[in-house]
Design an enzyme around this catalytic site. Structure first.
Site, short mmCIF file in Angstrom:
data_model
loop_
_atom_site.label_atom_id
_atom_site.label_comp_id
_atom_site.label_asym_id
_atom_site.label_seq_id
_atom_site.Cartn_x
_atom_site.Cartn_y
_atom_site.Cartn_z
CB CYS A 2 -1.17 0.25 1.24
SG CYS A 2 -2.01 -1.47 1.20
NE ARG A 27 4.70 1.85 -0.24
CZ ARG A 27 5.80 1.84 0.70
NH1 ARG A 27 6.84 2.16 0.15
NH2 ARG A 27 5.68 1.25 1.88
CD1 TRP A 71 -0.06 -6.47 -2.78
CD2 TRP A 71 -0.12 -6.83 -0.68
NE1 TRP A 71 0.46 -7.74 -2.54
CE2 TRP A 71 0.40 -7.95 -1.33
CE3 TRP A 71 -0.28 -7.00 0.65
CZ2 TRP A 71 0.63 -9.09 -0.58
CZ3 TRP A 71 0.00 -8.21 1.37
CH2 TRP A 71 0.50 -9.18 0.95
CG ASN A 95 1.58 1.48 4.27
OD1 ASN A 95 1.18 0.25 4.07
ND2 ASN A 95 2.84 1.74 4.24
N GLY A 96 -0.46 -0.34 6.39
CA GLY A 96 -0.11 -1.23 7.60
C GLY A 96 -1.08 -2.33 7.72
CD GLU A 459 16.95 -14.05 -6.67
OE1 GLU A 459 16.43 -14.44 -5.69
OE2 GLU A 459 16.64 -12.96 -7.27
CE LYS A 463 13.77 -12.07 -8.85
NZ LYS A 463 14.56 -11.56 -7.88
CD GLU A 466 9.28 -11.62 -7.73
OE1 GLU A 466 10.58 -12.08 -7.93
OE2 GLU A 466 9.12 -10.95 -6.81
CG HIS A 482 18.14 -38.12 -1.67
ND1 HIS A 482 18.45 -39.22 -1.26
CD2 HIS A 482 19.38 -37.22 -2.00
CE1 HIS A 482 19.71 -39.42 -1.13
NE2 HIS A 482 20.29 -38.29 -1.75
CE LYS A 579 11.55 -3.50 -5.70
NZ LYS A 579 12.39 -4.33 -6.45
#
Ligand code: AGP
Length: 584
Positions: A2, A27, A71, A95-96, A459, A463, A466, A482, A579
């Site tokens: 947010c 955000r 968000w 925001n929070g 990584e 990526k 995502e 395994h 983000k």
């Protein structure tokens, strides 16, 4: 997580609010809204979807307003859950996360108050309205005292030509130029001459052309001014189609800047004294920053022979971690605002560690909490998928590993001209474009490697997931047999990373096992002999294997980008993500 904005000036507020929201969209982007006050009447426009859906609010008249891009945490992404929220005379953006929202809502419901959204934020407007008998700031303070959790709040009160602000744990900045501006992040403040950060527990009042800051008891305090690069916020995508593409292209320049910074940076020299006393290292971080920490562990333990523990911040904060004397905790965070990383870092500090913040945002909450600050100087990163910030974090962490080694009288392989190597890596990595049809059509993908190559596999997998939404796993090459081998089918793409000469043939054993089960193999390597053996390979320039993740990650970043495009996704704004994750 947010983003909030505010405007108080002589021009129409709506345009400035929309500009700020566009810059904050990274955000969160599931809904957006603005509230503009004119002649004491507050008008609200909210829309589901991205900020562009809110263009219809540009016509709103009034020179004071607040805005929000969301968000979702509580309640689905929808117009009714979009901010601003209104109750009575109070209109606010938040925001929070309000952790006791349910109990507070029950309390309001027993008073006969009605709610129009499923959010945790709306209850704040109810509380402020309840306490609004005189000074609005006092009413906001009383409301805040009832809240558990985190908040950055911007509040309008009908009939009062002012913006009221409050902050606890979520970032909130105020800028002063021709107008007064509010935003969750510096670039969204636009054209300003001064910027100030609200500290935790502080309040602020924007009225006329004045900003007044108050502590938790509403006693006036001097604001904390932030130094900033006026040029920084203005760089747009220029000739690139996406921010992610631009940010990958910037990796050589970022590394070149890092080479200068850490060759001459006196702060790093001060930090050297801390390193000399360090006996244990703990690294806390999330997501890509966590992977940078894992790469650092490989280098620190190998070069300096110092024990280094790397923990996902959201796990560290709820364990009872052992922090021995002379422990250095490095909290790694591009944004410096990740709630879990900050909480883990503070816990480690409380238990006696020296806390170093490794961040890309010099004025962030993490920076303010730290004993030492190491800045990555990667420039603003807009795309949700972290790319250049990862390379920059690696550079600094490898510099720390080397410094630790030197402080113990040990040798470390020289740093090559990594910027030039990254430039070459970007060129050869274009080869992965030809791989994308295999990935675009796949049901899942696997990344394997050993040692640092394994971390790069993690990584690369993150990526890809995502931004392409393709289920994928990063795996230690030796572990494949395994269990995970059972998932491979005819044509399943498996990417092997092999940059360590001693381990390469071991990794290739896993490749052969995968190929025998029908997997389609893709290789990223620095070893020409290996590359020649594989039909699909990227041959990277030679680099000392200790530092190889700096460039071996580049083809995987590009692979994710091109696969996202092939699957018709927006690589800059993947679904369900944001983000900066400023909530738990
Ligand atoms: C990376 O591509 C992700 N968007 C995510 O994992 C990110 O690295 C994580 O949220 C941590 O963010 P930070 O570095 O700002 O703390």
């Amino acid at each position: 997580m947010c983003g909030i904005v505010g405007y108080l000036g002589k021009k129409q507020a709506a345009g400035a609010l929309l500009e700020g929201l566009y810059r904050l969209e990274y955000r969160g982007y599931d809904s957006a809204g603005v509230a503009v006050m004119d002649e004491n009447v507050i008008r609200i426009v909210r829309r589901k979807g991205r900020v562009k859906e809110l263009e219809c609010a540009r016509h709103l008249v009034g020179n004071i307003g607040i805005g929000h891009t969301r968000w979702a945490t509580h309640g689905s992404p929808s117009e009714k859950n979009a901010h601003p929220h209104r109750f009575g005379r109070v209109v606010l953006v938040h925001n929070g996360i309000i952790e006791n929202a349910h109990a507070l809502k029950e309390e309001c419901l027993t008073r006969g108050e009605e709610f129009s959204s499923e959010t945790d934020s709306e209850v704040i407007a109810h509380l402020i309205e309840r306490y609004l008998t005189g000074d609005p700031l006092l009413a906001i303070k009383k409301a805040c005292e009832r809240l558990q959790g985190s908040y950055a709040l911007a509040v309008l009160i009908e009939g009062k030509h002012a913006i009221y602000l409050a902050r606890k744990k979520s970032p909130l900045l105020v800028g002063k130029g021709e107008a007064l501006l509010v935003a969750s992040d510096l670039p969204a403040l636009g054209n300003i001459s001064h910027a100030y950060a609200l500290e935790d527990g502080q309040f602020a009042l924007l009225k006329g052309d004045e900003i007044a800051f108050y502590d938790g008891e509403l006693r006036p305090v001097s604001p904390k001014e932030i130094a900033f690069d006026r040029e920084e916020g203005e760089k747009e995508t220029l000739c690139f189609e996406h921010f992610m593409q631009k940010e990958m292209a910037e990796i050589p320049a970022v590394l070149a800047r890092s080479e200068v910074d850490f060759a001459t940076d006196s702060r790093f020299s001060d930090f050297y004294r801390v390193l000399c006393q360090t006996e244990y290292i703990q690294i806390v971080a999330c997501g890509t920053a966590f992977h940078a920490g894992l790469c650092a562990k490989e280098a620190i333990e190998r070069l300096a022979r110092i024990s280094c523990e790397v923990t996902v911040a959201s796990e560290y904060r709820y364990r009872d971690p052992i922090v021995k004397e002379n422990t250095l905790c490095i909290a790694v965070s591009q944004s410096g605002e990740t709630a879990d990383t900050i909480a883990a870092a503070l816990l480690s500090k409380e238990k006696g560690a020296h806390l170093a913040a490794l961040t890309n945002v010099a004025y962030s909450s993490l920076t303010r909490a730290a004993d030492s600050v190491l800045c990555t100087n990667a420039g603003r990163e807009v795309a949700v998928a972290a790319t250049k910030s990862f390379n920059a974090q690696l550079f600094v962490l490898y510099s720390v590993a080397r410094a630790l080694a030197f402080s113990r009288g040990r040798e470390a392989p020289p740093m090559q001209c990594f910027s030039a190597l990254a430039y070459r890596a970007l060129e050869v990595a274009e080869e992965v474009r030809s791989w994308t049809p295999f990935f675009a059509a796949a049901k899942s993908a696997y990344f394997i490697g050993r040692g640092a190559d394994y971390v790069v596999a993690l990584e690369g997998s993150l990526k890809l997931k995502e931004i392409s939404y393709l289920p994928s796993e990063g795996y230690a090459a030796g572990e494949l047999k395994h269990g995970t081998l059972a998932l491979l089918e005819e044509g399943t793409p498996v990417v092997a990373i092999a940059t360590n000469e001693d381990l390469a043939e071991k990794t290739m054993n896993a490749v052969h096992e995968a190929r025998s089960r029908g997997a389609q193999i893709f290789l990223v390597t620095t070893l020409p002999g290996l590359a020649a053996r594989e039909e699909h390979s990227v041959l990277l320039p030679p680099i000392d294997e200790v530092y190889s993740p700096l460039i071996s990650v580049i083809p995987l970043q590009k692979l994710a980008y091109y696969t996202a495009l092939a699957r018709g996704n927006d690589p800059d704004k993947p679904r369900n993500l944001a983000k900066s994750v400023t909530v738990e």
